[in-house]
Design a protein around this motif. Structure first.
Motif, PDB file in Angstrom:
ATOM      1  N   UNK A 140       0.821  -1.207   0.000  1.00  0.00           N
ATOM      2  CA  UNK A 140       0.000   0.000   0.000  1.00  0.00           C
ATOM      3  C   UNK A 140       0.858   1.263   0.000  1.00  0.00           C
ATOM      4  N   UNK A 141       2.185   1.110  -0.007  1.00  0.00           N
ATOM      5  CA  UNK A 141       3.118   2.242   0.063  1.00  0.00           C
ATOM      6  C   UNK A 141       2.796   3.140   1.250  1.00  0.00           C
ATOM      7  N   UNK A 142       2.607   2.540   2.417  1.00  0.00           N
ATOM      8  CA  UNK A 142       2.167   3.268   3.603  1.00  0.00           C
ATOM      9  C   UNK A 142       3.031   2.899   4.810  1.00  0.00           C
ATOM     10  N   UNK A 143       3.381   3.898   5.605  1.00  0.00           N
ATOM     11  CA  UNK A 143       4.072   3.688   6.886  1.00  0.00           C
ATOM     12  C   UNK A 143       3.350   4.541   7.918  1.00  0.00           C
ATOM     13  N   UNK A 144       3.180   3.997   9.137  1.00  0.00           N
ATOM     14  CA  UNK A 144       2.422   4.741  10.145  1.00  0.00           C
ATOM     15  C   UNK A 144       2.798   4.313  11.555  1.00  0.00           C
ATOM     16  N   UNK A 145       2.492   5.219  12.500  1.00  0.00           N
ATOM     17  CA  UNK A 145       2.656   4.937  13.915  1.00  0.00           C
ATOM     18  C   UNK A 145       1.686   5.807  14.695  1.00  0.00           C
ATOM     19  N   UNK A 146       1.310   5.343  15.872  1.00  0.00           N
ATOM     20  CA  UNK A 146       0.485   6.134  16.785  1.00  0.00           C
ATOM     21  C   UNK A 146       1.355   6.823  17.838  1.00  0.00           C
ATOM     22  N   UNK A 147       2.645   6.564  17.817  1.00  0.00           N
ATOM     23  CA  UNK A 147       3.558   7.095  18.830  1.00  0.00           C
ATOM     24  C   UNK A 147       4.113   8.466  18.467  1.00  0.00           C
ATOM     25  N   UNK A 148       5.001   8.942  19.324  1.00  0.00           N
ATOM     26  CA  UNK A 148       5.681  10.219  19.129  1.00  0.00           C
ATOM     27  C   UNK A 148       6.712  10.090  18.010  1.00  0.00           C
ATOM     28  N   UNK A 149       6.742  11.079  17.124  1.00  0.00           N
ATOM     29  CA  UNK A 149       7.674  11.104  16.004  1.00  0.00           C
ATOM     30  C   UNK A 149       8.378  12.455  15.993  1.00  0.00           C
ATOM     31  N   UNK A 150       9.688  12.443  15.754  1.00  0.00           N
ATOM     32  CA  UNK A 150      10.461  13.675  15.597  1.00  0.00           C
ATOM     33  C   UNK A 150      11.158  13.622  14.246  1.00  0.00           C
ATOM     34  N   UNK A 151      10.946  14.667  13.448  1.00  0.00           N
ATOM     35  CA  UNK A 151      11.568  14.760  12.129  1.00  0.00           C
ATOM     36  C   UNK A 151      12.438  16.001  12.088  1.00  0.00           C
ATOM     37  N   UNK A 152      13.609  15.883  11.464  1.00  0.00           N
ATOM     38  CA  UNK A 152      14.515  17.029  11.369  1.00  0.00           C
ATOM     39  C   UNK A 152      15.031  17.188   9.942  1.00  0.00           C
ATOM     40  N   UNK A 153      15.221  18.424   9.567  1.00  0.00           N
ATOM     41  CA  UNK A 153      15.883  18.848   8.332  1.00  0.00           C
ATOM     42  C   UNK A 153      16.690  20.068   8.703  1.00  0.00           C
ATOM     43  N   UNK A 154      17.641  20.463   7.918  1.00  0.00           N
ATOM     44  CA  UNK A 154      18.395  21.668   8.261  1.00  0.00           C
ATOM     45  C   UNK A 154      17.453  22.867   8.470  1.00  0.00           C
TER      46      UNK A 154
END
Length: 188
Positions: A140-154
């Motif tokens: 399904x080309x899908x990724x998921x979570x119900x938890x805390x997520x942190x994403x970073x970029x410059x």
């Protein structure tokens, strides 16, 4: 009648009784719990390259250990590293402490210190995400979570609870408690 005839008859009767008993109980053999818990196979320090319909690499998996359950045909992976190529052939890295793959490969569950890192090719801005668990549905080309997520970029840090991404069109959403911090000087 001699004593040899008596012993011979007794042995014949014993042989017939034991053969009949073995024949009668042959279908009642039940595997022990230890046999049911055994793995079909165990791989150690391995690399698996999966090809897409076009014959090109769609995913590479490296790990120190993988076991396939005999009972439900699922696989358990220790310290998996998934390498996911982008259009230019550079690899995103997806790591976790443990992984679980369903019998037909339609679901992958990553647990413990899940991290994703963009290619280090200089063309893609360094992008990372961190979470405790991630479920991936490859078909399904899908990724998921119900938890805390942190994403970073410059220059940008985003966090939130609940995350979903479409791997095909590369769109993602954070579901709640979203926080964004923009630091323009860090982007340089």
């Amino acid at each position: 009648m001699s004593w040899r005839s008596v012993i011979g008859a007794a042995l014949l009767i014993a042989a017939l009784a034991s053969g009949w008993s073995a024949w009668r109980n042959r279908a009642n053999v039940v595997p022990t719990a230890a046999e049911q818990g055994r793995s079909d196979y165990v791989l150690g320090d391995f690399e698996i390259i999966s090809l897409g319909k076009d014959g090109k690499e769609s995913m590479t998996l490296r790990a120190p250990s993988m076991e396939r359950s005999r009972v439900d045909e699922t696989s358990t992976i220790t310290k998996p590293l998934f390498l996911l190529p982008d259009a230019a052939g550079n690899h995103w890295q997806l790591r976790a402490d443990t992984g679980w793959v369903s019998a037909k490969g339609e679901e992958v569950r990553l647990r413990g210190n899940v991290s994703g890192d963009s290619p280090t090719d200089g063309k893609t801005p360094p992008t990372t995400f961190r979470t405790a668990e991630l479920d991936v549905l490859p078909k399904q080309d899908l990724a998921r979570t119900d938890g805390l997520v942190t994403m970073t970029r410059p220059g940008l840090v985003q966090s939130g609870v609940g995350f979903q991404t479409n791997l095909k069109n590369k769109q993602y959403s954070l579901h709640s408690q979203v926080k964004t911090r923009y630091e323009p000087n860090a982007a340089r």
